[in-house]
Design a protein around this motif. Structure first.
Motif, PDB file in Angstrom:
ATOM      1  N   ARG A   1      -1.306  -6.869  -1.363  1.00  0.00           N
ATOM      2  CA  ARG A   1      -0.246  -6.285  -0.649  1.00  0.00           C
ATOM      3  C   ARG A   1       0.503  -5.050  -0.836  1.00  0.00           C
TER       4      ARG A   1
ATOM      5  N   LEU B   1      -0.923  -8.821  -5.607  1.00  0.00           N
ATOM      6  CA  LEU B   1      -0.019  -7.618  -6.112  1.00  0.00           C
ATOM      7  C   LEU B   1      -1.117  -6.729  -5.243  1.00  0.00           C
TER       8      LEU B   1
ATOM      9  N   PRO C   1       4.659  -8.510  -7.609  1.00  0.00           N
ATOM     10  CA  PRO C   1       5.392  -8.189  -5.846  1.00  0.00           C
ATOM     11  C   PRO C   1       6.680  -8.495  -5.890  1.00  0.00           C
TER      12      PRO C   1
END
Length: 395
Positions: A164, A161, A116
């Motif tokens: 996002r 991940l 991230p």
């Protein structure tokens, strides 16, 4: 064409050794690998100065041989390729916090994202440039190295991940071009982790697709997998070592067995010749002592150039048409070769390694002598060894 980084030209009046790079061999090897890849695209990995062969010339030769993509580990490598006019799809995947992604986004370099924090930094570069980024999500399927971890129960780093990245894609900030991973045991195709990682990667791809991502390229195969595990090709393969003609699976087959041609030959010249009696200790620590009268040839190339010190007393070179041993310790700037009774003169050529077609040792021979792998042998030869290119005009 944009200005290119200067290549260090070989001048025998200045340099006692050089590495000869056969660009035709690189083109040939890419053609062989393309045939093995089937319908998958081929990314030629040119990280680490194209495994010591020269970043820009190696990349150009790979593209001329049919590579669809180029791959680098670091941003500087990718930007150097763009500055040299190479405009093929290009992925850079290994970055530390604080990397400047702005030039890469501006230059249409695809970026590997494995955490991230990396995604957040890429998005900051998007804000600066006003251009969407192209990213490949790196998933750790069992190597436990770079990549978002995708194994274990419950919500994983990789799932976070993906979520996002999907949100950023929905906002138009980026495009998830790829999802990729890396094998731990590709050089042992029957090892159970090879199948396990393929299954874990399939699960990772499915998770991304369920989240709404539609990557163009899903990729996991390095050189070894490209040669031995065709079912893992997915949409693209990423050979590195094999592009330069070396076998990543020497226990299973040599370069010749796979139709590959080694591209690098390391060459030096004899600086000093002397006849010594039996019982003469040689080089630091006298770890080698002559057993009979013999001729010693001093060669001005050593571990500062890339000759592995672990090859002391075990490595061989080609001198006067014969393979002769390194006598004593490899020094920073020189090695001593036991020439026996060969007629040797100062200035004679010494081949440390090459394709092996003329009887010279190969990079794999030096790897065995040093207790390492051929990847390290070719990539460790540094800037004191100028590159001389043959077989094309890519340099």
């Amino acid at each position: 064409m944009p200005d290119e980084p200067a290549q260090r030209a070989y001048d025998p009046r200045v340099h006692p050794a050089y590495a000869r790079i056969d660009l035709a061999a690189i083109r040939h090897n890419v053609g062989v690998l393309r045939g093995l890849a089937g319908s998958a695209a081929l990314m030629a990995v040119v990280k680490a100065d194209a495994y010591g062969h020269g970043l820009v010339p190696g990349a150009r030769a790979a593209v001329a041989g049919g590579a669809d993509w180029l791959g680098t580990a670091q941003l500087g490598e990718a930007l150097e390729l763009r500055a040299a006019g190479l405009d093929v799809p290009l992925l850079s995947w290994l970055h530390a916090p604080g990397a400047d992604y702005v030039p890469a986004v501006q230059a249409d370099v695809d970026l590997g994202v494995s955490a991230p924090w990396a995604l957040a930094e890429v998005l900051r570069a998007v804000e600066v440039t006003g251009r969407p980024a192209r990213v490949h999500l790196k998933v750790d399927t069992g190597l436990a190295r770079n990549g978002a971890y995708a194994l274990g129960a419950g919500r994983t780093d990789y799932a976070d991940l993906v979520e996002r990245a999907r949100a950023a894609e929905a906002e138009g900030a980026l495009r998830v071009v790829g999802v990729f991973t890396h094998f731990a045991y590709a050089d042992a195709p029957d090892h159970p982790t090879v199948r396990a990682q393929q299954e874990a990667f399939a699960d990772a791809v499915a998770l991304a697709e369920r989240a709404g991502l539609r990557p163009d390229v899903r990729h996991m195969s390095n050189s070894a997998a490209t040669l031995t595990t065709p079912e893992a090709a997915w949409d693209m393969v990423r050979p590195g070592l094999a592009v330069y003609g070396l076998s990543p699976v020497p226990d299973l087959g040599s370069s010749a067995d796979y139709g590959l041609v080694p591209a690098m030959t390391a060459v030096a010249r004899v600086a000093t010749v002397k006849r010594v009696p039996a019982g003469q200790g040689v080089s630091y620590g006298h770890t080698f002592t002559t057993r009979r009268p013999t001729t010693l040839a001093d060669v001005p190339v050593g571990y500062a150039d890339g000759v592995p010190r672990h090859a002391s007393n075990t490595g061989e070179v080609l001198l006067g048409g014969h393979r002769r041993p390194v006598a004593g310790r490899v020094c920073m700037d020189q090695i001593v070769v036991d020439a026996g009774d060969l007629p040797v003169a100062c200035g004679d050529e010494v081949v440390l390694f090459g394709p092996g077609t003329d009887g010279e040792p190969t990079a794999e021979d030096w790897a065995q002598a040093s207790g390492t792998i051929s990847y390290e042998i070719v990539s460790r030869y540094g800037p004191r060894m100028p590159r001389v290119y043959t077989g094309g005009d890519e340099a």
